[in-house]
Design a protein around this motif. Structure first.
Motif, PDB file in Angstrom:
ATOM      1  N   PRO A 282       0.651  -1.083  -0.086  1.00  0.00           N
ATOM      2  CA  PRO A 282      -0.055   0.005   0.085  1.00  0.00           C
ATOM      3  C   PRO A 282       0.790   1.348  -0.078  1.00  0.00           C
ATOM      4  O   PRO A 282       0.621   2.200  -0.673  1.00  0.00           O
ATOM      5  CB  PRO A 282      -0.972  -0.008   1.352  1.00  0.00           C
ATOM      6  N   MET A 283       1.851   1.125   0.807  1.00  0.00           N
ATOM      7  CA  MET A 283       2.742   2.410   0.673  1.00  0.00           C
ATOM      8  C   MET A 283       3.376   2.646  -0.753  1.00  0.00           C
ATOM      9  O   MET A 283       3.657   3.888  -0.926  1.00  0.00           O
ATOM     10  CB  MET A 283       3.838   2.413   1.862  1.00  0.00           C
ATOM     11  N   ALA A 284       3.870   1.515  -1.304  1.00  0.00           N
ATOM     12  CA  ALA A 284       4.311   1.826  -2.633  1.00  0.00           C
ATOM     13  C   ALA A 284       3.430   2.400  -3.560  1.00  0.00           C
ATOM     14  O   ALA A 284       3.662   3.059  -4.496  1.00  0.00           O
ATOM     15  CB  ALA A 284       4.841   0.398  -2.932  1.00  0.00           C
ATOM     16  N   MET A 285       2.235   1.799  -3.521  1.00  0.00           N
ATOM     17  CA  MET A 285       1.121   2.438  -4.404  1.00  0.00           C
ATOM     18  C   MET A 285       1.003   3.741  -4.221  1.00  0.00           C
ATOM     19  O   MET A 285       1.044   4.698  -5.108  1.00  0.00           O
ATOM     20  CB  MET A 285      -0.324   1.582  -4.235  1.00  0.00           C
ATOM     21  N   LEU A 286       0.935   4.479  -2.894  1.00  0.00           N
ATOM     22  CA  LEU A 286       0.770   5.461  -2.471  1.00  0.00           C
ATOM     23  C   LEU A 286       1.961   6.357  -3.184  1.00  0.00           C
ATOM     24  O   LEU A 286       1.876   7.610  -3.740  1.00  0.00           O
ATOM     25  CB  LEU A 286       0.691   5.926  -0.963  1.00  0.00           C
ATOM     26  N   VAL A 287       3.272   5.835  -2.983  1.00  0.00           N
ATOM     27  CA  VAL A 287       4.385   6.817  -3.225  1.00  0.00           C
ATOM     28  C   VAL A 287       4.650   6.770  -4.745  1.00  0.00           C
ATOM     29  O   VAL A 287       4.885   7.963  -5.430  1.00  0.00           O
ATOM     30  CB  VAL A 287       5.482   6.017  -2.489  1.00  0.00           C
ATOM     31  N   GLU A 288       4.193   5.870  -5.425  1.00  0.00           N
ATOM     32  CA  GLU A 288       4.116   5.930  -6.890  1.00  0.00           C
ATOM     33  C   GLU A 288       2.968   6.824  -7.552  1.00  0.00           C
ATOM     34  O   GLU A 288       3.320   7.510  -8.492  1.00  0.00           O
ATOM     35  CB  GLU A 288       4.198   4.499  -7.303  1.00  0.00           C
ATOM     36  N   GLN A 289       2.133   6.688  -6.826  1.00  0.00           N
ATOM     37  CA  GLN A 289       0.856   7.518  -7.422  1.00  0.00           C
ATOM     38  C   GLN A 289       1.228   8.951  -7.171  1.00  0.00           C
ATOM     39  O   GLN A 289       0.594   9.810  -7.858  1.00  0.00           O
ATOM     40  CB  GLN A 289      -0.333   7.145  -6.497  1.00  0.00           C
ATOM     41  N   ALA A 290       2.239   9.247  -6.024  1.00  0.00           N
ATOM     42  CA  ALA A 290       2.660  10.674  -5.840  1.00  0.00           C
ATOM     43  C   ALA A 290       3.718  11.046  -6.573  1.00  0.00           C
ATOM     44  O   ALA A 290       4.432  12.026  -6.077  1.00  0.00           O
ATOM     45  CB  ALA A 290       2.716  10.682  -4.408  1.00  0.00           C
ATOM     46  N   GLY A 291       4.261  10.157  -7.442  1.00  0.00           N
ATOM     47  CA  GLY A 291       5.407  10.651  -8.320  1.00  0.00           C
ATOM     48  C   GLY A 291       6.720  10.103  -7.738  1.00  0.00           C
ATOM     49  O   GLY A 291       7.820  10.142  -8.464  1.00  0.00           O
ATOM     50  N   GLY A 292       6.765   9.213  -6.621  1.00  0.00           N
ATOM     51  CA  GLY A 292       7.979   8.858  -6.307  1.00  0.00           C
ATOM     52  C   GLY A 292       8.117   7.176  -6.877  1.00  0.00           C
ATOM     53  O   GLY A 292       7.533   6.746  -7.702  1.00  0.00           O
ATOM     54  N   ALA A 293       9.172   6.692  -6.034  1.00  0.00           N
ATOM     55  CA  ALA A 293       9.480   5.310  -6.410  1.00  0.00           C
ATOM     56  C   ALA A 293       9.500   4.274  -5.002  1.00  0.00           C
ATOM     57  O   ALA A 293       9.857   4.934  -3.893  1.00  0.00           O
ATOM     58  CB  ALA A 293      10.742   5.309  -7.093  1.00  0.00           C
ATOM     59  N   ALA A 294       9.323   3.045  -5.293  1.00  0.00           N
ATOM     60  CA  ALA A 294       9.556   2.076  -4.376  1.00  0.00           C
ATOM     61  C   ALA A 294       9.886   0.816  -4.745  1.00  0.00           C
ATOM     62  O   ALA A 294       9.624   0.131  -5.365  1.00  0.00           O
ATOM     63  CB  ALA A 294       7.963   1.786  -3.755  1.00  0.00           C
ATOM     64  N   SER A 295      10.959   0.512  -4.254  1.00  0.00           N
ATOM     65  CA  SER A 295      11.817  -0.578  -4.580  1.00  0.00           C
ATOM     66  C   SER A 295      12.522  -1.595  -3.449  1.00  0.00           C
ATOM     67  O   SER A 295      12.589  -1.189  -2.397  1.00  0.00           O
ATOM     68  CB  SER A 295      13.163  -0.060  -5.262  1.00  0.00           C
ATOM     69  N   THR A 296      12.856  -2.685  -3.570  1.00  0.00           N
ATOM     70  CA  THR A 296      13.462  -3.771  -2.671  1.00  0.00           C
ATOM     71  C   THR A 296      15.128  -3.223  -2.681  1.00  0.00           C
ATOM     72  O   THR A 296      15.845  -3.903  -1.871  1.00  0.00           O
ATOM     73  CB  THR A 296      13.404  -5.037  -3.093  1.00  0.00           C
ATOM     74  N   GLY A 297      15.520  -2.492  -3.478  1.00  0.00           N
ATOM     75  CA  GLY A 297      16.895  -2.152  -3.762  1.00  0.00           C
ATOM     76  C   GLY A 297      17.211  -2.857  -5.201  1.00  0.00           C
ATOM     77  O   GLY A 297      18.156  -2.615  -5.916  1.00  0.00           O
ATOM     78  N   ARG A 298      16.436  -4.039  -5.447  1.00  0.00           N
ATOM     79  CA  ARG A 298      16.894  -4.778  -6.538  1.00  0.00           C
ATOM     80  C   ARG A 298      15.669  -4.787  -7.514  1.00  0.00           C
ATOM     81  O   ARG A 298      15.969  -4.965  -8.869  1.00  0.00           O
ATOM     82  CB  ARG A 298      17.130  -6.360  -6.233  1.00  0.00           C
ATOM     83  N   SER A 299      14.461  -4.457  -7.246  1.00  0.00           N
ATOM     84  CA  SER A 299      13.135  -4.555  -8.026  1.00  0.00           C
ATOM     85  C   SER A 299      12.203  -4.002  -7.609  1.00  0.00           C
ATOM     86  O   SER A 299      11.944  -3.341  -6.328  1.00  0.00           O
ATOM     87  CB  SER A 299      13.124  -6.048  -8.301  1.00  0.00           C
ATOM     88  N   ARG A 300      11.324  -3.283  -8.392  1.00  0.00           N
ATOM     89  CA  ARG A 300      10.056  -2.487  -7.968  1.00  0.00           C
ATOM     90  C   ARG A 300       9.123  -3.543  -7.047  1.00  0.00           C
ATOM     91  O   ARG A 300       8.798  -4.557  -7.417  1.00  0.00           O
ATOM     92  CB  ARG A 300       9.372  -2.214  -9.431  1.00  0.00           C
TER      93      ARG A 300
END
Ligand code: P6P
Length: 338
Positions: A282-300
């Motif tokens: 859920p945090m990754a969806m929010l951050v991407e919807q806000a123009g940011g990015a969310a990664s494990t360090g190796r993949s989305r």
């Protein structure tokens, strides 16, 4: 400026076919539940809701009384409405089936009812995180496998932040929108339209006491930030760590930054610290919807195919340029250059 409430926001989105009537009902029920959680959190010692519950959750963590209260509020608020096929909670080992005397709907709701609860007894902000998936078509009886969908399948995600004010931050796939609880009216008022993560930042969030356990790419990345203006980044950075993911992520959605709970040797065998389905996704969806990015360090993060309901995962999210810098450190380490 005329302010609208969450209800009007959702009805307008329903008219634009961004949400269905059942998804609108789901979000309104979750909003009502987080108002009840907010009331309990705000009473603190006055209501005898602080301290340990005397039980452990499926994660083997000691439950706070408010963990149990928040979990029960969310389960009871959502089970009768006819909008859900099932639920999943950080505090429940298995999925939560809708009682047979209630109708079932087409959505799956997942939540961390009280994230950061170790902060409750010291009166520091905590939150609730939730994620909404569609139940796979033609599902007669939902099971754990029904929930194991990648984060890109989420139809909505959000959190409540129980801070100086109680906020509800929400995305239904068309940006990120914030609402502030007006306690006198008992309504969430639309106060933060179209939140966007600032592209550049000078702030990072990580629990630095784990530095000796981090993987080399994270040690390199954080070391470069700490060398400040004299180092390769050419500017000084500030560090914040609330130890409530909701508070740290909200700060990043508001003023930028990068949040890291990377893979470390302490948590490697568990797969990481944070949970994929009801914290990272859920945090990754929010951050991407806000123009940011969310990664494990190796993949989305949103592309990760879940294998278990309570699966854990490394999390690097926030300002896109900083997330990409961490990924570059991982890539260069793989290529032998880091
Ligand atoms: P640490 C809270 O328990 C949580 O799940 C997140 O909200 C928070 O970011 C993290 O754990 C804090 O972990 O190791 O710093 O206590």
């Amino acid at each position: 400026m005329k302010r609208i409430t969450l209800t009007q926001f959702l009805i307008e989105n329903q008219r634009k076919a961004h949400v269905t009537a059942d998804l609108r009902l789901l979000i309104e029920v979750v909003a009502r539940a987080v108002k009840a959680i907010s009331c309990n959190v705000a009473k603190g010692a006055l209501a005898g809701v602080l301290g340990e519950a005397g039980s452990d959750n499926v994660q083997g963590e000691a439950q706070k009384k408010l963990d149990v209260i928040a979990n029960e509020i969310l389960l009871q608020a959502n089970e009768w409405g006819g909008h859900l096929a099932a639920m999943a909670s950080e505090e429940e080992e298995g999925i939560w089936k809708i009682p047979s005397d209630y109708p079932k709907g087409g959505y799956l709701l997942l939540f961390d009812p009280l994230d950061g609860s170790s902060n409750i007894d010291v009166n520091i902000s905590v939150g609730t995180i939730f994620s909404v998936l569609r139940c796979p078509r033609n599902t007669v009886e939902p099971n754990e496998a029904s929930f194991l969908q990648p984060g890109t399948a989420q139809v909505a995600a959000g959190y409540a932040l129980y801070g100086p004010s109680t906020l509800l931050i929400l995305s239904v796939g068309n940006g990120v929108h914030g609402f502030t609880l007006d306690r006198e009216m008992g309504s969430f008022v639309y106060t933060h339209p179209d939140l966007e993560v600032p592209e550049q930042t000078s702030e990072y969030a990580i629990n630095s006491s784990n530095a000796r356990y981090w993987e080399p790419p994270v040690q390199r990345y954080v070391g470069e930030l700490q060398r400040g203006a004299a180092g390769p980044r050419g500017k000084d950075y500030n560090m914040r760590w609330v130890a409530s993911m909701v508070a740290d992520v909200h700060r990043i959605l508001t003023r930028g930054g990068v949040f890291m709970y990377p893979m470390d040797e302490k948590n490697r065998e568990k797969g990481g610290k944070l949970r994929l389905m009801y914290e990272a996704n859920p945090m990754a969806m929010l951050v991407e919807q806000a123009g940011g990015a969310a990664s494990t360090g190796r993949s989305r993060i949103l592309d990760v195919q879940p294998e278990r309901l309570h699966q854990r995962i490394p999390v690097i999210l926030g300002s896109r340029s900083e997330v990409e810098a961490v990924e570059r450190c991982y890539r260069e380490a793989r290529e032998g250059g880091g």
